[in-house]
Motif scaffolding. Structure first.
Motif, PDB file in Angstrom:
ATOM      1  N   ILE A  96       0.835  -1.213   0.000  1.00 61.22           N
ATOM      2  CA  ILE A  96       0.000   0.000   0.000  1.00 61.22           C
ATOM      3  C   ILE A  96       0.867   1.259   0.000  1.00 61.22           C
ATOM      4  CG2 ILE A  96      -1.769   1.308   1.243  1.00 61.22           C
ATOM      5  CD1 ILE A  96      -2.909  -1.378   2.194  1.00 61.22           C
ATOM      6  N   PRO A  97       1.772   1.419   0.990  1.00 58.81           N
ATOM      7  CA  PRO A  97       2.636   2.611   0.919  1.00 58.81           C
ATOM      8  C   PRO A  97       3.602   2.571  -0.260  1.00 58.81           C
ATOM      9  CG  PRO A  97       3.273   1.191   2.754  1.00 58.81           C
ATOM     10  CD  PRO A  97       1.972   0.671   2.244  1.00 58.81           C
ATOM     11  N   VAL A  98       4.051   1.378  -0.655  1.00 58.99           N
ATOM     12  CA  VAL A  98       5.023   1.296  -1.744  1.00 58.99           C
ATOM     13  C   VAL A  98       4.412   1.795  -3.056  1.00 58.99           C
ATOM     14  CG1 VAL A  98       6.392  -0.273  -3.160  1.00 58.99           C
ATOM     15  CG2 VAL A  98       6.341  -0.574  -0.689  1.00 58.99           C
ATOM     16  N   VAL A  99       3.224   1.293  -3.371  1.00 59.42           N
ATOM     17  CA  VAL A  99       2.570   1.694  -4.614  1.00 59.42           C
ATOM     18  C   VAL A  99       2.306   3.200  -4.621  1.00 59.42           C
ATOM     19  CG1 VAL A  99       0.384   1.528  -5.860  1.00 59.42           C
ATOM     20  CG2 VAL A  99       1.551  -0.539  -5.132  1.00 59.42           C
ATOM     21  N   THR A 100       1.859   3.704  -3.484  1.00 63.16           N
ATOM     22  CA  THR A 100       1.586   5.132  -3.394  1.00 63.16           C
ATOM     23  C   THR A 100       2.857   5.932  -3.634  1.00 63.16           C
ATOM     24  OG1 THR A 100      -0.003   4.538  -1.709  1.00 63.16           O
ATOM     25  CG2 THR A 100       0.469   6.841  -1.951  1.00 63.16           C
ATOM     26  N   LEU A 101       3.940   5.487  -3.000  1.00 61.08           N
ATOM     27  CA  LEU A 101       5.188   6.220  -3.166  1.00 61.08           C
ATOM     28  C   LEU A 101       5.663   6.193  -4.609  1.00 61.08           C
ATOM     29  CD1 LEU A 101       7.552   7.488  -1.208  1.00 61.08           C
ATOM     30  CD2 LEU A 101       8.786   5.606  -2.260  1.00 61.08           C
ATOM     31  N   ILE A 102       5.545   5.037  -5.255  1.00 59.81           N
ATOM     32  CA  ILE A 102       5.997   4.934  -6.642  1.00 59.81           C
ATOM     33  C   ILE A 102       5.198   5.881  -7.522  1.00 59.81           C
ATOM     34  CG2 ILE A 102       6.088   3.403  -8.650  1.00 59.81           C
ATOM     35  CD1 ILE A 102       6.789   1.145  -6.689  1.00 59.81           C
ATOM     36  N   ALA A 103       3.893   5.926  -7.321  1.00 63.78           N
ATOM     37  CA  ALA A 103       3.066   6.825  -8.126  1.00 63.78           C
ATOM     38  C   ALA A 103       3.456   8.282  -7.872  1.00 63.78           C
ATOM     39  CB  ALA A 103       1.596   6.599  -7.811  1.00 63.78           C
ATOM     40  N   LEU A 104       3.692   8.615  -6.616  1.00 61.50           N
ATOM     41  CA  LEU A 104       4.048  10.001  -6.295  1.00 61.50           C
ATOM     42  C   LEU A 104       5.428  10.370  -6.826  1.00 61.50           C
ATOM     43  CD1 LEU A 104       2.697  10.419  -2.650  1.00 61.50           C
ATOM     44  CD2 LEU A 104       1.831  11.454  -4.743  1.00 61.50           C
ATOM     45  N   GLN A 105       6.284   9.351  -6.984  1.00 63.09           N
ATOM     46  CA  GLN A 105       7.654   9.627  -7.438  1.00 63.09           C
ATOM     47  C   GLN A 105       7.755   9.767  -8.949  1.00 63.09           C
ATOM     48  OE1 GLN A 105      10.303   6.649  -6.060  1.00 63.09           O
ATOM     49  NE2 GLN A 105      11.091   7.900  -4.390  1.00 63.09           N
ATOM     50  N   LEU A 158      -1.707  14.326 -12.440  1.00 59.65           N
ATOM     51  CA  LEU A 158      -2.253  13.026 -12.808  1.00 59.65           C
ATOM     52  C   LEU A 158      -1.766  11.921 -11.874  1.00 59.65           C
ATOM     53  CD1 LEU A 158      -3.858  11.332 -14.892  1.00 59.65           C
ATOM     54  CD2 LEU A 158      -1.698  10.956 -16.064  1.00 59.65           C
ATOM     55  N   PHE A 159      -0.448  11.901 -11.619  1.00 60.79           N
ATOM     56  CA  PHE A 159       0.083  10.820 -10.787  1.00 60.79           C
ATOM     57  C   PHE A 159      -0.325  10.973  -9.331  1.00 60.79           C
ATOM     58  CE2 PHE A 159       2.773   9.797 -14.425  1.00 60.79           C
ATOM     59  CZ  PHE A 159       2.600   8.432 -14.428  1.00 60.79           C
ATOM     60  N   ASN A 160      -0.550  12.216  -8.874  1.00 58.70           N
ATOM     61  CA  ASN A 160      -1.105  12.399  -7.540  1.00 58.70           C
ATOM     62  C   ASN A 160      -2.472  11.749  -7.443  1.00 58.70           C
ATOM     63  OD1 ASN A 160       0.224  13.891  -5.364  1.00 58.70           O
ATOM     64  ND2 ASN A 160       0.644  15.364  -6.991  1.00 58.70           N
ATOM     65  N   LEU A 161      -3.255  11.943  -8.480  1.00 61.60           N
ATOM     66  CA  LEU A 161      -4.598  11.363  -8.511  1.00 61.60           C
ATOM     67  C   LEU A 161      -4.510   9.837  -8.553  1.00 61.60           C
ATOM     68  CD1 LEU A 161      -7.632  11.696  -8.744  1.00 61.60           C
ATOM     69  CD2 LEU A 161      -7.381  11.882 -11.205  1.00 61.60           C
ATOM     70  N   ILE A 162      -3.591   9.330  -9.394  1.00 62.43           N
ATOM     71  CA  ILE A 162      -3.424   7.876  -9.486  1.00 62.43           C
ATOM     72  C   ILE A 162      -3.029   7.303  -8.124  1.00 62.43           C
ATOM     73  CG2 ILE A 162      -1.972   6.056 -10.478  1.00 62.43           C
ATOM     74  CD1 ILE A 162      -1.958   7.599 -13.080  1.00 62.43           C
ATOM     75  N   ALA A 163      -2.120   8.013  -7.415  1.00 61.49           N
ATOM     76  CA  ALA A 163      -1.689   7.547  -6.097  1.00 61.49           C
ATOM     77  C   ALA A 163      -2.883   7.442  -5.157  1.00 61.49           C
ATOM     78  CB  ALA A 163      -0.641   8.493  -5.519  1.00 61.49           C
ATOM     79  N   ASP A 164      -3.727   8.465  -5.158  1.00 59.53           N
ATOM     80  CA  ASP A 164      -4.898   8.451  -4.269  1.00 59.53           C
ATOM     81  C   ASP A 164      -5.853   7.322  -4.611  1.00 59.53           C
ATOM     82  OD1 ASP A 164      -4.032  10.500  -2.808  1.00 59.53           O
ATOM     83  OD2 ASP A 164      -5.446  12.001  -3.563  1.00 59.53           O
ATOM     84  N   VAL A 165      -6.098   7.136  -5.903  1.00 56.38           N
ATOM     85  CA  VAL A 165      -7.043   6.107  -6.316  1.00 56.38           C
ATOM     86  C   VAL A 165      -6.504   4.717  -5.960  1.00 56.38           C
ATOM     87  CG1 VAL A 165      -8.125   5.005  -8.304  1.00 56.38           C
ATOM     88  CG2 VAL A 165      -8.112   7.486  -8.117  1.00 56.38           C
ATOM     89  N   LEU A 166      -5.202   4.505  -6.226  1.00 55.39           N
ATOM     90  CA  LEU A 166      -4.595   3.217  -5.899  1.00 55.39           C
ATOM     91  C   LEU A 166      -4.684   2.957  -4.398  1.00 55.39           C
ATOM     92  CD1 LEU A 166      -1.388   3.020  -8.092  1.00 55.39           C
ATOM     93  CD2 LEU A 166      -3.366   1.520  -8.160  1.00 55.39           C
ATOM     94  N   TYR A 167      -4.428   3.997  -3.625  1.00 58.08           N
ATOM     95  CA  TYR A 167      -4.469   3.864  -2.168  1.00 58.08           C
ATOM     96  C   TYR A 167      -5.846   3.407  -1.714  1.00 58.08           C
ATOM     97  CZ  TYR A 167      -2.792   4.895   2.493  1.00 58.08           C
ATOM     98  OH  TYR A 167      -2.368   4.773   3.781  1.00 58.08           O
ATOM     99  N   GLY A 168      -6.857   4.065  -2.270  1.00 58.18           N
ATOM    100  CA  GLY A 168      -8.220   3.711  -1.897  1.00 58.18           C
ATOM    101  C   GLY A 168      -8.606   2.319  -2.366  1.00 58.18           C
ATOM    102  N   TRP A 169      -8.036   1.916  -3.489  1.00 56.25           N
ATOM    103  CA  TRP A 169      -8.351   0.612  -4.053  1.00 56.25           C
ATOM    104  C   TRP A 169      -7.679  -0.500  -3.243  1.00 56.25           C
ATOM    105  CZ3 TRP A 169      -5.076  -2.605  -7.355  1.00 56.25           C
ATOM    106  CH2 TRP A 169      -5.777  -3.669  -7.924  1.00 56.25           C
TER     107      TRP A 169
END
Ligand SMILES: Nc1ncnc2c1ncn2[C@@H]1O[C@H](COP(=O)(O)OP(=O)(O)OP(=O)(O)O)[C@@H](O)[C@H]1O
Ligand code: SF4
Ligand SMILES: [Mg+2]
Lengths: 331, 319
Positions: B242-251, B300-311
């Motif tokens: 969960i944190p890893v995917v979010t971090l990758i998207a944010l990076q 866009l990637f901020n949004l992707i990070a949020d959506v992935l986190y929620g998913w």
């Protein structure tokens, strides 16, 4: 008949920077089939470590079973590898943990967490596992089990989660349930419900229960036999009536006197007799009796010689020099 | 869920507008404009210069120019590059594939290294494997890509002559030969960027795994006799990711930024080197467009990070 589980001379150690922490230091406990055994003692006396050692659930390393045998149905579990123990975990011995809020995986549905245990140990299809899971949830009285089975842990209250944990532990109908302070984290009213449920289930499935607690009230209500632990050792062991009626060890006497009594008015209720002092450090413990610094009966011999478990009545054993005729004039 | 995404996109509009204003003002204040070269060219008469400037509205007040730019942008007109003599959108579309190819491959390489190594290291903390992995990750993390890039070129192109050191988009040859050449010339940039990413990602995966591995519900899973592999994958990794995917998207935006350096070293004709060359040649419309694309990527990637986190985390409901 041989006991279901027999722990003999168990020593579980944790190496620390200051030396070896002897969390469990030569514990003997046996549990018969279908029996409820309570293990009591103050926080940090090694109850959890003892229970976790049975199925090697302690972190190893750093933890290590330094000595002893854990004989379950005639087979020593200590030399078994983790893979071999996997056949016994949940299938033969089920676990219920202290913290219902943290003991369930937050990202999996409760149904999945119960069903995975069934699928691991029994030849069932996904559908059968789901049906059995719903059946278990009904058994532990979770309303609307068909719908709730697909919910996540955060959608349940603490008491409901502990019911889920009980359903999980019972799913494969193990012969022994180890419940490590299953009610400590719950509200008082919920505590009684959960203990009742546990008793019900035990009677229904005829399994043995090892109930760890530090509440003597719980012991009085549920146990057939009691083991009292102090600082990594067993200090007394007796049938429940014998223990309350005729406690031998000064520590046990202290524990019993510290039970809140409902027959006293509120003014007296608050004045429990707490045992002074605190649990000794388990790194390089003192020789002799570990309770000596807090014991009002302490004698010279107590700090020189370790008291060993001896039988003082049928099935009633304690580790204290008090009244030991073999000591002769030394006392 | 789709409502949440829609609302987030609506919120993104004002921030993108704000970013475009700032970019526009900064570029307008910067010295030089696309016609500064004309001004010093004696062959172009001053009248022609003035006419051209008027035609492109270069001497209008700044707010008019901004509105003009915005209007054109909204109509799909990204402007004209005076240096390359073509439309900016055509130019960007020409350069984008090389960037996406290199960054995408590097990111995949980083994941393929970081996840298995990080996970395995966390299951055996302080073992020999863990210590070697940690040391290598630390080294990889400390070496900047311009250094490793040049080192790679020195070793593999100059000394050993195994790999080409200039990336080209017009490879001679067709079919399988073309594919092999494409792979061969991408090896070094992908390795440099990918290993650098892998180093920081490995450390992150490892620590995320270690955070989860000691939690109570992992003991519960062990007590079910599920076996080490299943406990790690189903119970530990599922949570640690969960944190890893979010971090990758944010990076990801930072990865694009880092690619600028890599593209310069290996002369990759991607969007990063386009940005650098347009800045150097005062090609304002291109600079504006490329930076704006980067800004859109960040949003866009901020949004992707949020959506992935929620998913990934059922405790969070995206409403
Ligand atoms: N992983 C570990 N590393 C080091 N020491 C440990 C570890 N686990 C337990 N201990 C130590 O072992 C001792 C016994 O702990 P244990 O958890 O068994 O106590 P307990 O009787 O269950 O107490 P409580 O009533 O608080 O649950 C404590 O001193 C504790 O600090
Ligand atoms: S052995 Fe001595 S110190 Fe220990 S409990 Fe008995 S009387 Fe007290
Ligand atoms: Mg405990």
């Amino acid at each position: 008949m041989a006991p279901l589980l027999e722990i003999k001379g168990l020593k579980t150690h944790f190496p620390t920077d200051d030396g070896i922490l002897q969390a469990v230091d030569g514990v003997d406990i046996s549990i018969n089939r279908g029996e409820t055994l309570c293990v009591v003692g103050e926080s940090g006396c090694g109850k959890t470590v003892t229970a976790m050692s049975i199925l090697k659930l302690i972190a190893m390393p750093p933890g290590r079973i330094a000595a002893g045998q854990i004989i379950f149905e005639g087979r020593d579990l200590v030399p078994l590898t983790s893979n071999e123990l996997d056949e016994i975990r949940a299938k033969e011995i089920g676990f219920i943990f202290q913290e219902p809020m943290t003991s369930l995986n937050p990202v999996l549905t409760v149904g999945e967490q119960i069903a995975e245990s069934l699928r691991r140990h029994e030849a069932v299809t996904r559908k059968q596992a789901l049906d059995r899971t719903i059946e278990m949830l009904k058994l532990v009285q979770i309303p609307n089990a068909e719908g709730r089975v697909h919910n996540y842990p955060h959608q349940f209250s603490g008491g409901m989660r502990q019911r889920v944990m009980i359903a999980m532990a019972l799913a494969c109908k193990p012969k022994l349930i180890i419940a490590d302070e299953p009610t400590t984290a719950l509200d008082v009213t919920i505590q009684a419900q959960i203990l009742d449920l546990l008793q019900d289930m035990k009677e229904r499935f005829g399994m043995a229960v090892m109930l760890i607690t530090h509440a003597m009230g719980v012991v009085a209500e549920t146990a057939q036999r009691v083991v009292v632990m102090y600082a990594g050792k067993v200090v007394e062991e007796a049938p429940v009536d014998d223990l309350f009626g005729n406690p031998g060890h000064p520590y046990t006497q202290g524990l019993i006197r510290s039970i809140p009594r409902i027959d006293l008015d509120s003014e007296h209720k608050t004045r429990l007799e707490a045992i002074g002092g605190s649990v000794p450090i388990l790194i390089n413990p003192p020789v002799g009796c570990r309770f000596a610094p807090r014991c009002k009966f302490a004698m010279n011999v107590c700090t020189e010689k370790e008291p060993l478990l001896r039988e003082i009545a049928p099935g009633h054993r304690m580790a204290c020099h008090l009244g030991d005729t073999n000591l002769g004039g030394a006392a | 869920m789709s409502q949440y995404v829609l609302r987030r996109l609506m919120i993104a509009i004002p921030s993108l507008l704000g970013i475009s204003v700032v970019l526009f003002v900064v570029l307008a204040l910067a010295p030089g404009d696309p016609f500064s070269e004309l001004a010093t060219n004696p062959n172009v008469p001053p009248e022609v210069q003035a006419a051209l400037r008027a035609k492109f509205g270069l001497d209008d007040p700044i707010h008019l120019r901004y509105l003009h730019w915005l209007n054109a942008m909204l109509h799909g007109d990204w402007g004209f590059s005076f240096v390359s003599r073509m439309n900016v959108d055509t130019l960007i579309l020409q350069r984008l594939p090389a960037t996406l190819y290199v960054i995408g491959s590097a990111q995949i390489l980083a994941l393929l290294i970081a996840i298995p190594v990080g996970v395995y290291a966390a299951t055996k903390p302080y073992s020999l494997f863990d210590q070697i992995a940690n040391t290598l990750a630390f080294v990889g993390f400390s070496l900047p890509t311009f250094f490793t890039g040049i080192l790679f070129i020195l070793i593999f192109s100059v000394t050993l002559d195994w790999l080409p050191f200039v990336y080209t988009t017009d490879i001679k040859g067709t079919g399988i030969h073309w594919v092999l050449e494409m792979i061969r010339q991408a090896i070094m940039p992908v390795a440099v960027l990918g290993l650098f990413q892998a180093a920081s990602m490995t450390r992150f995966v490892r620590s995320a795994m270690l955070d989860v591995i000691r939690l109570d519900y992992v003991t519960t899973a062990r007590a079910k006799g599920l076996g080490q592999a299943k406990v790690i994958v189903k119970h530990v990794m599922r949570n640690a990711m969960i944190p890893v995917v979010t971090l990758i998207a944010l990076q990801m935006p930072a990865v694009f930024g880092g690619a600028i350096v890599t593209e310069q070293i290996f002369r990759i004709p991607g969007i990063g080197s386009l940005l650098i060359s347009s800045i150097l040649s005062n090609d304002t419309p291109v600079v504006m467009a490329v930076t704006f694309v980067f800004a859109c990527l960040v949003v866009l990637f901020n949004l992707i990070a949020d959506v992935l986190y929620g998913w990934l985390d059922p405790r969070i409901s995206l409403r």
